[in-house]
Design an enzyme around this catalytic site. Structure first.
Site, PDB file in Angstrom:
ATOM      1  N   GLY A  48       0.793  -1.204   0.076  1.00  0.00           N
ATOM      2  CA  GLY A  48       0.038   0.077   0.121  1.00  0.00           C
ATOM      3  C   GLY A  48       0.725   1.211  -0.137  1.00  0.00           C
ATOM      4  O   GLY A  48       2.048   1.331  -0.445  1.00  0.00           O
ATOM      5  N   GLU A 116       4.018  -2.365   8.103  1.00  0.00           N
ATOM      6  CA  GLU A 116       5.039  -3.062   7.451  1.00  0.00           C
ATOM      7  C   GLU A 116       6.509  -3.096   8.208  1.00  0.00           C
ATOM      8  O   GLU A 116       6.478  -1.991   9.042  1.00  0.00           O
ATOM      9  CB  GLU A 116       5.119  -2.814   5.985  1.00  0.00           C
ATOM     10  CG  GLU A 116       3.894  -3.247   5.201  1.00  0.00           C
ATOM     11  CD  GLU A 116       3.759  -2.752   3.827  1.00  0.00           C
ATOM     12  OE1 GLU A 116       4.847  -1.762   3.284  1.00  0.00           O
ATOM     13  OE2 GLU A 116       3.144  -2.848   3.200  1.00  0.00           O
ATOM     14  N   HIS A 240      13.731  -7.515  -1.773  1.00  0.00           N
ATOM     15  CA  HIS A 240      12.554  -7.867  -0.959  1.00  0.00           C
ATOM     16  C   HIS A 240      13.057  -9.262  -0.348  1.00  0.00           C
ATOM     17  O   HIS A 240      13.254 -10.174  -0.931  1.00  0.00           O
ATOM     18  CB  HIS A 240      11.281  -8.058  -1.797  1.00  0.00           C
ATOM     19  CG  HIS A 240       9.973  -7.841  -0.708  1.00  0.00           C
ATOM     20  ND1 HIS A 240       9.707  -8.711  -0.026  1.00  0.00           N
ATOM     21  CD2 HIS A 240       9.143  -6.998  -0.573  1.00  0.00           C
ATOM     22  CE1 HIS A 240       8.582  -8.432   0.547  1.00  0.00           C
ATOM     23  NE2 HIS A 240       8.077  -7.171   0.204  1.00  0.00           N
ATOM     24  N   ARG A 286      13.925  -3.922   5.805  1.00  0.00           N
ATOM     25  CA  ARG A 286      14.165  -4.959   4.788  1.00  0.00           C
ATOM     26  C   ARG A 286      15.571  -5.239   4.328  1.00  0.00           C
ATOM     27  O   ARG A 286      15.972  -6.431   4.130  1.00  0.00           O
ATOM     28  CB  ARG A 286      13.791  -4.275   3.478  1.00  0.00           C
ATOM     29  CG  ARG A 286      12.152  -4.706   3.201  1.00  0.00           C
ATOM     30  CD  ARG A 286      11.714  -4.316   2.099  1.00  0.00           C
ATOM     31  NE  ARG A 286      10.241  -4.246   2.158  1.00  0.00           N
ATOM     32  CZ  ARG A 286       9.661  -3.699   1.008  1.00  0.00           C
ATOM     33  NH1 ARG A 286       9.911  -3.091  -0.034  1.00  0.00           N
ATOM     34  NH2 ARG A 286       8.341  -3.657   1.352  1.00  0.00           N
ATOM     35  N   HIS A 347      14.083  -5.869  -5.678  1.00  0.00           N
ATOM     36  CA  HIS A 347      12.705  -5.283  -5.697  1.00  0.00           C
ATOM     37  C   HIS A 347      12.622  -3.880  -5.918  1.00  0.00           C
ATOM     38  O   HIS A 347      11.689  -3.582  -6.743  1.00  0.00           O
ATOM     39  CB  HIS A 347      12.139  -5.635  -4.101  1.00  0.00           C
ATOM     40  CG  HIS A 347      10.851  -4.828  -3.841  1.00  0.00           C
ATOM     41  ND1 HIS A 347       9.695  -5.866  -4.624  1.00  0.00           N
ATOM     42  CD2 HIS A 347      10.218  -4.143  -3.046  1.00  0.00           C
ATOM     43  CE1 HIS A 347       8.696  -4.950  -4.169  1.00  0.00           C
ATOM     44  NE2 HIS A 347       8.757  -4.266  -3.397  1.00  0.00           N
ATOM     45  N   ARG A 382      15.057   2.091   1.325  1.00  0.00           N
ATOM     46  CA  ARG A 382      13.571   2.814   1.364  1.00  0.00           C
ATOM     47  C   ARG A 382      12.864   2.126   2.289  1.00  0.00           C
ATOM     48  O   ARG A 382      12.672   0.852   2.511  1.00  0.00           O
ATOM     49  CB  ARG A 382      13.022   2.380  -0.191  1.00  0.00           C
ATOM     50  CG  ARG A 382      11.475   2.826  -0.047  1.00  0.00           C
ATOM     51  CD  ARG A 382      11.025   2.507  -1.526  1.00  0.00           C
ATOM     52  NE  ARG A 382      10.916   1.106  -1.681  1.00  0.00           N
ATOM     53  CZ  ARG A 382       9.690   0.225  -1.687  1.00  0.00           C
ATOM     54  NH1 ARG A 382       8.509   0.972  -1.360  1.00  0.00           N
ATOM     55  NH2 ARG A 382       9.720  -0.769  -1.947  1.00  0.00           N
TER      56      ARG A 382
HETATM   57  P1  FAD Z   1       5.954   1.898 -12.948  1.00  0.00           P
HETATM   58  O1  FAD Z   1       4.977   1.552 -12.124  1.00  0.00           O
HETATM   59  O2  FAD Z   1       6.948   0.560 -13.037  1.00  0.00           O
HETATM   60  O3  FAD Z   1       5.675   2.324 -14.527  1.00  0.00           O
HETATM   61  C1  FAD Z   1       6.749   2.245 -15.551  1.00  0.00           C
HETATM   62  C2  FAD Z   1       5.972   2.671 -16.798  1.00  0.00           C
HETATM   63  O4  FAD Z   1       7.079   3.096 -17.720  1.00  0.00           O
HETATM   64  C3  FAD Z   1       5.353   1.359 -17.405  1.00  0.00           C
HETATM   65  O5  FAD Z   1       4.165   1.918 -17.981  1.00  0.00           O
HETATM   66  C4  FAD Z   1       6.128   0.924 -18.467  1.00  0.00           C
HETATM   67  O6  FAD Z   1       5.712   0.250 -19.386  1.00  0.00           O
HETATM   68  C5  FAD Z   1       6.794   2.301 -18.954  1.00  0.00           C
HETATM   69  N1  FAD Z   1       8.099   2.140 -19.570  1.00  0.00           N
HETATM   70  C6  FAD Z   1       9.389   1.742 -19.137  1.00  0.00           C
HETATM   71  N2  FAD Z   1      10.154   1.922 -19.950  1.00  0.00           N
HETATM   72  C7  FAD Z   1       9.752   2.521 -21.125  1.00  0.00           C
HETATM   73  C8  FAD Z   1      10.244   2.898 -22.137  1.00  0.00           C
HETATM   74  N3  FAD Z   1      11.303   2.982 -22.656  1.00  0.00           N
HETATM   75  N4  FAD Z   1       9.250   3.642 -23.160  1.00  0.00           N
HETATM   76  C9  FAD Z   1       7.879   3.696 -22.758  1.00  0.00           C
HETATM   77  N5  FAD Z   1       7.533   3.160 -21.549  1.00  0.00           N
HETATM   78  C10 FAD Z   1       8.323   2.806 -20.793  1.00  0.00           C
HETATM   79  N6  FAD Z   1       5.764   0.337  -3.439  1.00  0.00           N
HETATM   80  C11 FAD Z   1       4.802   0.865  -2.358  1.00  0.00           C
HETATM   81  O7  FAD Z   1       5.038   1.938  -1.925  1.00  0.00           O
HETATM   82  N7  FAD Z   1       4.029  -0.030  -1.833  1.00  0.00           N
HETATM   83  C12 FAD Z   1       3.896  -1.344  -2.367  1.00  0.00           C
HETATM   84  O8  FAD Z   1       2.713  -2.043  -1.567  1.00  0.00           O
HETATM   85  C13 FAD Z   1       4.564  -1.784  -3.234  1.00  0.00           C
HETATM   86  N8  FAD Z   1       4.416  -3.053  -3.762  1.00  0.00           N
HETATM   87  C14 FAD Z   1       5.105  -3.556  -4.580  1.00  0.00           C
HETATM   88  C15 FAD Z   1       5.023  -4.742  -5.196  1.00  0.00           C
HETATM   89  C16 FAD Z   1       5.681  -5.436  -6.347  1.00  0.00           C
HETATM   90  C17 FAD Z   1       5.402  -6.704  -6.741  1.00  0.00           C
HETATM   91  C18 FAD Z   1       6.535  -4.567  -6.957  1.00  0.00           C
HETATM   92  C19 FAD Z   1       7.523  -4.862  -8.316  1.00  0.00           C
HETATM   93  C20 FAD Z   1       6.724  -3.324  -6.324  1.00  0.00           C
HETATM   94  C21 FAD Z   1       6.290  -2.724  -5.453  1.00  0.00           C
HETATM   95  N9  FAD Z   1       6.312  -1.375  -4.811  1.00  0.00           N
HETATM   96  C22 FAD Z   1       5.444  -1.022  -3.890  1.00  0.00           C
HETATM   97  C23 FAD Z   1       7.023  -0.446  -5.556  1.00  0.00           C
HETATM   98  C24 FAD Z   1       6.345   0.228  -6.410  1.00  0.00           C
HETATM   99  O9  FAD Z   1       5.214  -0.530  -6.857  1.00  0.00           O
HETATM  100  C25 FAD Z   1       6.898   1.111  -7.621  1.00  0.00           C
HETATM  101  O10 FAD Z   1       8.323   1.667  -6.951  1.00  0.00           O
HETATM  102  C26 FAD Z   1       6.131   2.102  -8.302  1.00  0.00           C
HETATM  103  O11 FAD Z   1       4.876   1.654  -8.670  1.00  0.00           O
HETATM  104  C27 FAD Z   1       6.717   2.596  -9.445  1.00  0.00           C
HETATM  105  O12 FAD Z   1       6.038   3.363 -10.143  1.00  0.00           O
HETATM  106  P2  FAD Z   1       6.218   4.404 -11.570  1.00  0.00           P
HETATM  107  O13 FAD Z   1       5.189   5.060 -11.879  1.00  0.00           O
HETATM  108  O14 FAD Z   1       7.679   4.996 -11.019  1.00  0.00           O
HETATM  109  O15 FAD Z   1       6.745   3.012 -12.363  1.00  0.00           O
HETATM  110  C1  SIN Z   2       5.106  -5.317   0.201  1.00  0.00           C
HETATM  111  O1  SIN Z   2       3.889  -5.352  -0.280  1.00  0.00           O
HETATM  112  O2  SIN Z   2       5.808  -6.172   0.636  1.00  0.00           O
HETATM  113  C2  SIN Z   2       5.756  -4.390  -0.903  1.00  0.00           C
HETATM  114  C3  SIN Z   2       5.813  -3.112  -0.131  1.00  0.00           C
HETATM  115  C4  SIN Z   2       6.791  -2.166  -0.842  1.00  0.00           C
HETATM  116  O3  SIN Z   2       7.649  -2.382  -1.536  1.00  0.00           O
HETATM  117  O4  SIN Z   2       6.804  -1.000  -0.374  1.00  0.00           O
END
Ligand code: FAD
Ligand code: SIN
Length: 529
Positions: A48, A116, A240, A286, A347, A382
């Protein structure tokens, strides 16, 4: 084809969509995304958003927890700004239509806040265990209804278009957009804009084992590096502690919220071990939990450890973690009855494109937000659930500067169309898969949870060779998205190795057995390339 708009946003996760929605109020937005629009790390976020939204919590406590996890490298003013702006931005998501889990206390409905690792209070706003999906869908729906936003799916950015006219040279380069490959047609288009926003997410695919989806190839960081932007703190890779250990479970995360609700890490014989490593036991930050697991696995030679929540009421588990329960069941594990086998995996990348408090990079008209950026919030580690928070806060802040850009006319210089030169279609795609595998494997083995000078040297030699091979391939053959992503993971790997070699101490997520101590005198600072 040439596409002109006020803003070019690269990426459709929480950062890109949040920015686009705000910027569309005062300018036109081209939003490009390399796969289907929802495919992002955001979509898979489970735990979240950390946000101070209860009377028992305080900004001071959230700030303190963030700074403690960051191991001396957080920028305090940024932490304070993000934490204090967090509740308003989280409420904005709810106004857009994101439904977060609620509970009823004394007949009053309130947000059900989760806990968490590293958090001293319950402060994680969540939608059961599918928070990211809820947010992504709400943002996408709003973006599609916005007439000023045009979304280009299956378009991958190749490189930024930078321009350093003689007069501008004194103050550095300016970014005027990017060359973008339409993956379906194979054509490369010129996207021009007054402001370009990198929101391309993280780089987990640099490592063999990762919780990240396939899009996470560090494209934004690599493009910014090639354009000459400052990049910082790349050595701080968060592993992670708990990804499902199963040969067919590619990248499946078991949320830290499971430990937040009482889950206990155990060895194969059932012994709990986290008390030996930290007073917060299973809810230690973590880096500590991941290193403890790594240490136990290396000591015993076992393949995995186990996460046990079977002491909780099965009905509670199924309601709180419906997605995890179902997914684990598909892999043959009933988490209400048996412990789940887990291992650490790459992660999150704390480093990235260095920005100021408004998302500006060191290149004019180029911004970075979300996981691609290094804002100073996370420091050397983080705090869980602080990244979705960082993305919404910085998407909003970046609009302050973006609005100024949109208001003024900009003389976008004449930009030549993409030149293919003598490039031909490749008949040796095997080179791409071979090199992908090689980078990811040596990064896991040599630049993983525990590093050493010798392993870093080896990794450095390997990446230099591979980069030369990949570059040769890049210049000779027509571009494909696989080739572009390979080139990007190699660039990001090199940045991680270089930063890790520079930092001659252990701190937060960077642990080098040759420098096991933290050296505040020399190293309480960012690593900047
Ligand atoms: P993203 O959501 O990864 O989006 C990146 C976008 O860029 C995508 O649309 C992709 O297609 C596009 N893209 C990439 N390269 C290119 C390119 N060359 N050309 C065009 N498009 C491109 N964080 C939390 O705070 N809480 C959580 O509960 C949490 N849980 C997580 C669970 C998982 C399984 C994972 C993997 C991560 C989690 N995180 C969590 C981390 C968090 O989800 C990410 O840090 C965050 O969503 C990143 O958002 P963003 O918009 O920066 O990138
Ligand atoms: C998780 O749900 O454990 C991911 C949370 C996070 O990466 O911040």
């Amino acid at each position: 084809m040439e596409v002109k708009s006020d803003f070019l946003v690269i990426g459709s996760g929480i950062a890109g969509l949040s920015f686009a929605l705000k910027a569309a109020k005062f300018g036109t937005v081209s939003l490009v995304t390399k796969r289907e629009e929802r495919e992002s790390a955001t979509f898979y976020a489970q735990g979240g958003i950390a946000s101070v939204l209860s009377a028992e919590d305080s900004f001071e406590a959230h700030i303190k927890d963030t700074i403690k996890a960051g191991a001396g490298l957080c920028h305090p003013a940024i932490v304070e700004m993000v934490v204090k702006d967090g509740p308003s931005r989280t409420l904005e998501l709810m106004e857009l239509g994101a439904h977060f889990t609620k509970r009823v206390v004394n007949n009053v409905e309130e947000l059900d806040l989760g806990k968490e690792g590293g958090h001293s209070k319950r402060r994680i706003v969540h939608a059961k265990d599918m928070t990211g999906q809820e947010i992504e869908e709400a943002l996408l729906k709003a973006a599609k209804a916005e007439k000023n936003i045009t979304i280009y799916e299956n378009h991958i950015a190749i490189d930024l278009i930078t321009h350093s006219k003689f007069v501008e040279k004194l103050n550095g380069d300016t970014c005027w957009g990017a060359y973008i490959l339409n993956k379906k047609s194979g054509d490369v288009h010129t996207f021009l804009a007054k402001g370009t926003i990198l929101a391309t997410g993280g780089a987990g695919k640099v490592y063999l084992f990762t919780s990240n989806p396939d899009i996470a190839t560090g494209d934004g960081i690599a493009m910014a590096r090639r354009a000459g932007a400052s990049i910082a703190n790349m050595e701080f890779i968060q592993f992670h502690p708990t990804c499902l250990y199963h040969s067919k479970a590619k990248s499946f995360l078991i949320s830290e919220a499971v430990r937040g609700e009482g889950g206990i890490l155990r060895l194969k014989d059932g012994t709990p071990f986290m008390a030996n490593y930290h007073p917060m036991k299973d809810l230690a930050p973590r880096d500590i939990v991941a290193r403890a697991i790594d240490f136990e696995l290396k000591k015993s030679g076992a393949d995995c450890v186990y996460l046990d929540i079977t002491h909780k009421d099965p009905a509670f588990i199924k309601t709180r973690f419906p997605n995890l329960y179902e997914k684990c069941l598909c892999f043959g594990f009933d988490m209400t009855k048996e412990p789940i086998p887990v291992v650490p995996a790459a992660h999150y990348i704390c480093g990235g494109v260095l920005t100021n408090d408004c998302g500006e990079s060191s290149i004019k008209r180029l911004f970075a937000i979300g996981e691609t950026a290094c804002t100073g919030l996370h420091g050397a580690n983080r705090l869980a659930s602080n990244s979705l928070l960082e993305a919404i806060v910085f998407a909003n802040r970046t609009c302050i500067k973006a609005k100024e850009l949109a208001a003024k006319d900009a003389a976008i210089p004449g930009i030549p169309a993409w030149q293919t030169g003598g490039a031909v279609n490749s008949d040796e795609a095997v080179i791409i898969s071979q090199n992908w595998d090689e980078v990811r494997r040596f990064m896991w083995n040599y630049v993983g949870i525990a590093r050493s000078n010798k392993r870093l040297d080896r990794a450095h030699r390997r990446i230099e060779n591979l980069k030369a091979e990949i570059n040769e391939y890049y210049w000779n053959f027509t571009v494909t998205s696989d080739l572009l992503e390979l080139r990007n993971i190699a660039t990001v790997a090199e940045l991680i190795i270089k930063c890790a070699m520079m930092r001659k101490e252990s701190r937060g997520l960077h642990y080098n057995i040759d420098y096991p101590e933290t050296d505040d005198k020399n190293w309480k600072r960012d690593t900047i390339i």
